[in-house]
Design an enzyme around this catalytic site. Structure first.
Site, PDB file in Angstrom:
ATOM      1  N   SER A  18     -70.074  32.870  -4.415  1.00  0.00           N
ATOM      2  CA  SER A  18     -70.307  34.032  -4.259  1.00  0.00           C
ATOM      3  C   SER A  18     -70.569  34.578  -5.518  1.00  0.00           C
ATOM      4  O   SER A  18     -71.523  34.925  -5.303  1.00  0.00           O
ATOM      5  CB  SER A  18     -68.719  34.895  -4.000  1.00  0.00           C
ATOM      6  OG  SER A  18     -68.623  35.879  -3.184  1.00  0.00           O
ATOM      7  N   ASP A  45     -84.299  33.571  -9.394  1.00  0.00           N
ATOM      8  CA  ASP A  45     -85.835  33.644  -8.137  1.00  0.00           C
ATOM      9  C   ASP A  45     -86.569  34.863  -8.981  1.00  0.00           C
ATOM     10  O   ASP A  45     -87.498  34.780  -8.557  1.00  0.00           O
ATOM     11  CB  ASP A  45     -84.811  34.269  -6.831  1.00  0.00           C
ATOM     12  CG  ASP A  45     -84.513  32.768  -6.160  1.00  0.00           C
ATOM     13  OD1 ASP A  45     -84.233  31.733  -7.203  1.00  0.00           O
ATOM     14  OD2 ASP A  45     -84.219  33.533  -5.385  1.00  0.00           O
ATOM     15  N   LYS A  88     -71.148  29.499  -1.539  1.00  0.00           N
ATOM     16  CA  LYS A  88     -70.681  30.236  -0.847  1.00  0.00           C
ATOM     17  C   LYS A  88     -70.869  31.370  -0.018  1.00  0.00           C
ATOM     18  O   LYS A  88     -71.545  32.490  -1.190  1.00  0.00           O
ATOM     19  CB  LYS A  88     -69.709  30.801  -1.017  1.00  0.00           C
ATOM     20  CG  LYS A  88     -68.421  32.155   0.006  1.00  0.00           C
ATOM     21  CD  LYS A  88     -67.310  32.679  -0.991  1.00  0.00           C
ATOM     22  CE  LYS A  88     -66.819  33.520  -0.090  1.00  0.00           C
ATOM     23  NZ  LYS A  88     -67.111  34.638   0.775  1.00  0.00           N
TER      24      LYS A  88
END
Length: 529
Positions: free
Chosen positions: A299, A310, A324
């Site tokens: 999460s 990224d 998740k």
């Protein structure tokens, strides 16, 4: 309820699916989701009739409340693994980890020789103000004798926790003398940062165990302190961090990413796409980053790791995270219970969905970590996950992969060296913790100025090892195994030393010792250098 009643769940679940049981339930905010009151009444009556028949005619006694709530949970898990129903009595415990505090007295304890023993008293806590000290033994709480009665951790928490401002009378035994203390419960913080210190002259380390509402403040304080000590690079440890408050994760990333950098996006059928960006000039913008993850990182942990990966802001090290990537909205029902409903999905800045596939039943989904262990994914990189259809590219051209969870830039296999059945039995029986408490109680730990001095000066001698083996055998009936002992000797030495350090410096002490031989941390140090 008898286990044979489990056969009833699919039946009731099917009825609930047909009925749309949640249609027409009035929510805590005053909204209702009515369709036709005639249809609503028809299905609600059918459900009530069936439960009444089961209660009257079924072969075994049933608990209607448990049956009903279990059926709701199964219904929601049929939609996705993270939509859930939370009974009113369970909400308080769940909110504690989110709030980062609870009502209590402010001690850490262990049950030693079937007696509740104080391991640590939190500074300025209610227990501290009442004069309770480390190594005190608590023998009575509000008139209930709790020594030598087969005490459990759960019962201790029931006795000591409570609403802020409520009193609790505690009788302690200190050096043979009985003392009675009246403690007024207060807010006890749940610290989310377990350890923060310098690994080298320029590389700092912060371990975050969960994302609570206090986590960002804790992170900022820790990072500022490390900067004063010369921080230029940071190992951010999110292993075993199951997530928590998204806002805290975003605030932490504000300290790391340049202003205006995308952090995460959310999108669902009834939820328009929303992109969150960093909003501040980062005070750690110059600090090189390494993020540690494993299969229990989930999460909010995955959002942090994904945003750093990224945006080419650092390296991610370890093993594939849990996966998740579903966003839940809490909806309070009239009776105080809670419907935690999935409303959208998380996507990393390159567009990757964090959520792993959910093609099997709920139990299979939740056993995914065991499945990874059995199929070997924890020991070597699973190349079958690196498929072209799941390939994404960062602004600087690095290839990253979707498909569920965050794939690390540097894979580090699970370290099982030195493990044995004998060592695992010592762990499961809590022998290391109990022995270290006894050791710290009867040895002067104040002579070590700090954990660094302790690490340099304290040795796990042959006498300590011998005493430890005898303790394990006499207190827990763990038969000594020479072959397995020799196989695990270095792990045993490290665990004894780390747990003794924990008695004096809490989690910082334990992690400082354990991290010396931690493969992921050593890989991170090498990568940052």
């Amino acid at each position: 309820m008898n286990s044979s009643n489990k056969a009833l769940y699919p039946l009731i679940g099917s009825l609930l699916v047909v009925a749309g049981i949640f249609l027409g339930i009035f929510l805590g905010n005053g909204k209702s989701y009515n369709t036709s009151s005639a249809i609503e009444g028809k299905y609600e009556q059918k459900l009530a009739d069936i439960i009444q028949v089961l209660d009257r005619e079924y072969v075994d006694t049933i608990d209607k409340k448990i049956l009903f709530e279990k059926t709701i949970a199964d219904l929601l898990h049929g939609l996705d693994p993270h939509s859930n129903y939370i009974a009113a009595e369970d909400l308080a415990a769940m909110s504690e980890s989110i709030q980062g505090k609870f009502g209590g007295v402010g001690i850490r304890f262990t049950i030693y020789d079937d007696t509740l023993s104080v391991v640590n008293v939190i500074g300025q806590s209610p227990a501290f103000r009442a004069g309770i000290q480390k190594f005190d033994q608590i023998i009575n709480v509000d008139g209930e004798d709790i020594a030598n009665v087969g005490l459990s951790n759960e019962h201790v928490r029931e006795l000591l926790k409570g609403e802020e401002g409520t009193p609790v009378t505690i009788t302690i035994l200190r050096k043979g003398e009985k003392l009675e203390k009246k403690v007024i419960r207060g807010a006890v913080p749940i610290e989310s940062i377990s350890a923060s210190y310098m690994l080298t002259d320029e590389i700092g380390y912060i371990r975050l165990g969960q994302f609570s509402m206090q986590s960002a403040n804790e992170f900022y304080e820790a990072a500022i302190d490390l900067k004063r000590q010369g921080l230029r690079k940071l190992v951010f440890d999110l292993r075993y961090n199951g997530g928590g408050v998204l806002g805290s994760a975003v605030s932490i990333l504000d300290a790391i990413l340049e202003k205006g950098t995308p952090i995460v996006s959310t999108k669902g059928k009834n939820s328009p796409e929303r992109v969150l960006y960093s909003e501040s000039q980062p005070f750690l913008g110059h600090v090189d980053m390494a993020v540690l993850i494993n299969s229990s990182s989930a999460s909010a942990s995955e959002i942090v790791a994904g945003a750093i990966q990224d945006n080419d802001r650092g390296i991610v090290i370890g093993r594939r995270s849990f996966g998740k990537g579903l966003v839940q909205q809490d909806i309070q029902l009239k009776d105080g219970s809670n419907l935690r409903l999935t409303v959208s999905r998380y996507y990393t800045p390159t567009g990757r969905s964090i959520q792993k596939p959910y093609n099997e039943d709920y139990e299979h989904y939740m056993m995914d970590e065991l499945n990874r262990y059995e199929n070997g994914e924890l020991y070597e990189l699973d190349s079958s996950l690196l498929v072209d259809s799941l390939k994404y590219t960062t602004p600087k051209g690095k290839v990253v992969y979707g498909g569920g969870g965050i794939m690390p830039d540097i894979f580090v296999p699970l370290d099982t060296s030195g493990s044995s059945t004998y060592y695992r039995r010592l762990q499961y029986a809590n022998v290391f913790n109990e022995y270290s408490y006894q050791f710290a109680r009867f040895h002067d730990m104040s002579k070590y100025r700090n954990v660094q001095a302790f690490d340099r000066e304290f040795k796990v001698t042959e006498k300590v090892l011998s005493d430890f083996r005898k303790y394990a055998e006499s207190k827990h009936d763990i038969t000594f195994n020479e072959k397995e002992y020799q196989q695990s000797l270095e792990r045993i030495r490290t665990s004894i030393k780390a747990e003794i350090a924990r008695q004096r410096w809490l989690e910082l002490g334990a992690y400082y010792i354990f991290n010396k031989t931690d493969n992921e941390i050593n890989v991170a140090i090498k990568a940052l250098q």
